[in-house]
Write an enzyme that holds these catalytic residues in place. Structure first.
Site, PDB file in Angstrom:
ATOM      1  N   ARG A 109       0.886  -1.173   0.000  1.00  0.00           N
ATOM      2  CA  ARG A 109       0.000   0.000   0.000  1.00  0.00           C
ATOM      3  C   ARG A 109       0.914   1.210   0.000  1.00  0.00           C
ATOM      4  O   ARG A 109       1.623   1.468   0.978  1.00  0.00           O
ATOM      5  CB  ARG A 109      -0.891  -0.035   1.246  1.00  0.00           C
ATOM      6  CG  ARG A 109      -1.899   1.112   1.363  1.00  0.00           C
ATOM      7  CD  ARG A 109      -2.746   0.906   2.607  1.00  0.00           C
ATOM      8  NE  ARG A 109      -3.582   2.049   2.919  1.00  0.00           N
ATOM      9  CZ  ARG A 109      -4.828   2.225   2.507  1.00  0.00           C
ATOM     10  NH1 ARG A 109      -5.392   1.298   1.740  1.00  0.00           N
ATOM     11  NH2 ARG A 109      -5.533   3.284   2.854  1.00  0.00           N
ATOM     12  N   HIS A 136      -7.176   1.396  -6.939  1.00  0.00           N
ATOM     13  CA  HIS A 136      -7.481   0.694  -5.689  1.00  0.00           C
ATOM     14  C   HIS A 136      -8.344  -0.538  -6.026  1.00  0.00           C
ATOM     15  O   HIS A 136      -9.514  -0.618  -5.642  1.00  0.00           O
ATOM     16  CB  HIS A 136      -8.216   1.634  -4.740  1.00  0.00           C
ATOM     17  CG  HIS A 136      -8.201   1.230  -3.308  1.00  0.00           C
ATOM     18  ND1 HIS A 136      -7.656   0.032  -2.863  1.00  0.00           N
ATOM     19  CD2 HIS A 136      -8.696   1.843  -2.184  1.00  0.00           C
ATOM     20  CE1 HIS A 136      -7.786  -0.056  -1.550  1.00  0.00           C
ATOM     21  NE2 HIS A 136      -8.412   1.027  -1.127  1.00  0.00           N
ATOM     22  N   GLN A 139     -10.376  -2.608  -3.287  1.00  0.00           N
ATOM     23  CA  GLN A 139     -11.581  -1.944  -2.806  1.00  0.00           C
ATOM     24  C   GLN A 139     -12.747  -2.185  -3.753  1.00  0.00           C
ATOM     25  O   GLN A 139     -13.871  -2.458  -3.325  1.00  0.00           O
ATOM     26  CB  GLN A 139     -11.324  -0.447  -2.665  1.00  0.00           C
ATOM     27  CG  GLN A 139     -12.559   0.351  -2.265  1.00  0.00           C
ATOM     28  CD  GLN A 139     -13.072  -0.019  -0.885  1.00  0.00           C
ATOM     29  OE1 GLN A 139     -12.323   0.009   0.080  1.00  0.00           O
ATOM     30  NE2 GLN A 139     -14.359  -0.370  -0.789  1.00  0.00           N
ATOM     31  N   ASP A 227     -16.096   9.425  -2.113  1.00  0.00           N
ATOM     32  CA  ASP A 227     -14.873   9.165  -1.351  1.00  0.00           C
ATOM     33  C   ASP A 227     -14.455  10.495  -0.730  1.00  0.00           C
ATOM     34  O   ASP A 227     -14.981  11.552  -1.079  1.00  0.00           O
ATOM     35  CB  ASP A 227     -13.780   8.620  -2.279  1.00  0.00           C
ATOM     36  CG  ASP A 227     -12.553   8.112  -1.539  1.00  0.00           C
ATOM     37  OD1 ASP A 227     -12.611   7.987  -0.296  1.00  0.00           O
ATOM     38  OD2 ASP A 227     -11.533   7.843  -2.196  1.00  0.00           O
ATOM     39  N   CYS A 266     -15.800   4.036   0.426  1.00  0.00           N
ATOM     40  CA  CYS A 266     -14.738   3.098   0.801  1.00  0.00           C
ATOM     41  C   CYS A 266     -14.226   3.318   2.221  1.00  0.00           C
ATOM     42  O   CYS A 266     -13.558   2.442   2.767  1.00  0.00           O
ATOM     43  CB  CYS A 266     -13.602   3.162  -0.210  1.00  0.00           C
ATOM     44  SG  CYS A 266     -12.739   4.742  -0.277  1.00  0.00           S
ATOM     45  N   ARG A 294     -14.318  -6.341   2.134  1.00  0.00           N
ATOM     46  CA  ARG A 294     -12.889  -6.273   1.856  1.00  0.00           C
ATOM     47  C   ARG A 294     -12.221  -7.591   2.248  1.00  0.00           C
ATOM     48  O   ARG A 294     -11.337  -8.076   1.545  1.00  0.00           O
ATOM     49  CB  ARG A 294     -12.244  -5.108   2.626  1.00  0.00           C
ATOM     50  CG  ARG A 294     -12.582  -3.713   2.132  1.00  0.00           C
ATOM     51  CD  ARG A 294     -11.995  -3.422   0.762  1.00  0.00           C
ATOM     52  NE  ARG A 294     -10.560  -3.585   0.709  1.00  0.00           N
ATOM     53  CZ  ARG A 294      -9.675  -2.652   1.073  1.00  0.00           C
ATOM     54  NH1 ARG A 294     -10.087  -1.473   1.525  1.00  0.00           N
ATOM     55  NH2 ARG A 294      -8.377  -2.877   0.958  1.00  0.00           N
TER      56      ARG A 294
END
Length: 309
Positions: A109, A136, A139, A227, A266, A294
């Site tokens: 990450r 991502h 996600q 987001d 998310c 997730r």
């Protein structure tokens, strides 16, 4: 043996994504009554170790990948960049070579997408994108699983994005082209997603467009997504917040979507900025299922990366 990296959704393709989503749903259902720390009966990753590298803070990615490996019978090693040689100047390539001799897969990450591409170029084990500035994908695997749970399928659905043209939107656009759903991104001028991402999706037959009017964007939408506007590491930019405020997800905006439309985020959320409490805590919100998924989706990503799906 071919190494399966999961840097973006296109690395897997539609058939593999569908297989992963089916596996995630089946595994979630199969362990519904089990303690969260209990290993799945088949323990498909027994004896395997995942190295997890974090150059950006994390809650959901860290816990979900850790628990995913535990439930699949494997183990993890968690490393923050500042406490390893990567944070003191060792190259990404050398880190990849060393870790490949000691672990079975790497999840990273990080900020710069080029780092994960470099990691994959030199690793001899699977590399998984836990988040970069460009995309991502893990996600969006969870998002797609959540949508299937809510409406039965992805194909033909309309997703309306509100706000910044960021990494999460890039992966949604990619997913739409691969899995047959429409994406309308309502972004203020100057905050559009990467033109190459849009172009690639359109070239693959994807239905995607940019819309300045948030009301027009959500009309007829099955899914409304947003987001945070200020990403990790960015300063609290007042100019950006002012540009984004017309794109805030409110109850009035949700009312313009299809009846029963699902709201996704998310997380973490900046309540009162990109979304109001009445939406994020309301009956159309699926954010807690989305967060839980997730775990389930990443179990299947791991299995695919190891060639077990």
């Amino acid at each position: 043996m071919t190494i399966r990296h999961f840097l973006d959704l296109s690395d897997a393709g539609p058939a593999a994504i569908a297989a992963m989503l089916n596996d995630a749903a089946a595994r979630k259902k199969a362990r519904a009554a089990l303690p969260k720390g209990m290993v799945d009966p088949d323990a498909p990753l027994a004896g395997r170790t995942l190295a997890m590298i974090f150059e950006k803070n994390s809650t959901r990615t860290r816990v979900s990948f850790d628990m995913a490996m535990r439930q699949l019978g494997g183990t993890t090693i968690v490393m923050d960049a500042g406490s390893m040689q990567l944070g003191r100047g060792e190259t990404v390539a050398d880190t990849a070579r060393v870790l490949s001799r000691m672990v079975d897969a790497i999840m990273i990450r990080t900020d710069d997408h080029a780092k994960i591409v470099e990691m994959a170029r030199h690793a001899t084990v699977p590399v998984i994108n836990g988040l970069t500035d460009a995309s991502h994908p893990c996600q969006i695997m969870a998002d797609m699983q959540t949508v299937i749970e809510r409406r039965g399928s992805l194909a033909g659905s309309k997703w309306a994005w509100l706000g910044d043209g960021n990494n999460v939107l890039h992966s949604i656009v990619e997913a739409g082209a691969l899995m047959g759903f429409e994406v309308v991104a309502a972004c203020p001028e100057g905050y559009d997603p990467d033109a190459d991402v849009i172009g690639s999706a359109v070239n693959q037959g994807g239905k995607v467009r940019i819309e300045r009017d948030p009301v027009k964007a959500v009309e007829g939408a099955d899914i409304v997504v947003t987001d945070t506007w200020i990403s990790m590491g960015q300063s609290h930019a007042e100019q950006k917040l002012a540009a984004m405020m017309p794109y805030q997800v409110t109850t009035g905006l949700m009312a313009r979507a299809k009846p029963g439309a699902t709201f996704l985020h998310c997380l973490p959320a900046h309540r009162g900025e990109e979304v109001v409490d009445a939406v994020i805590d309301g009956p159309q919100s699926a954010i807690w299922d989305e967060a839980e998924n997730r775990l389930h989706a990443q179990k299947s990503v791991l299995l695919w990366s190891f060639g077990l799906l």
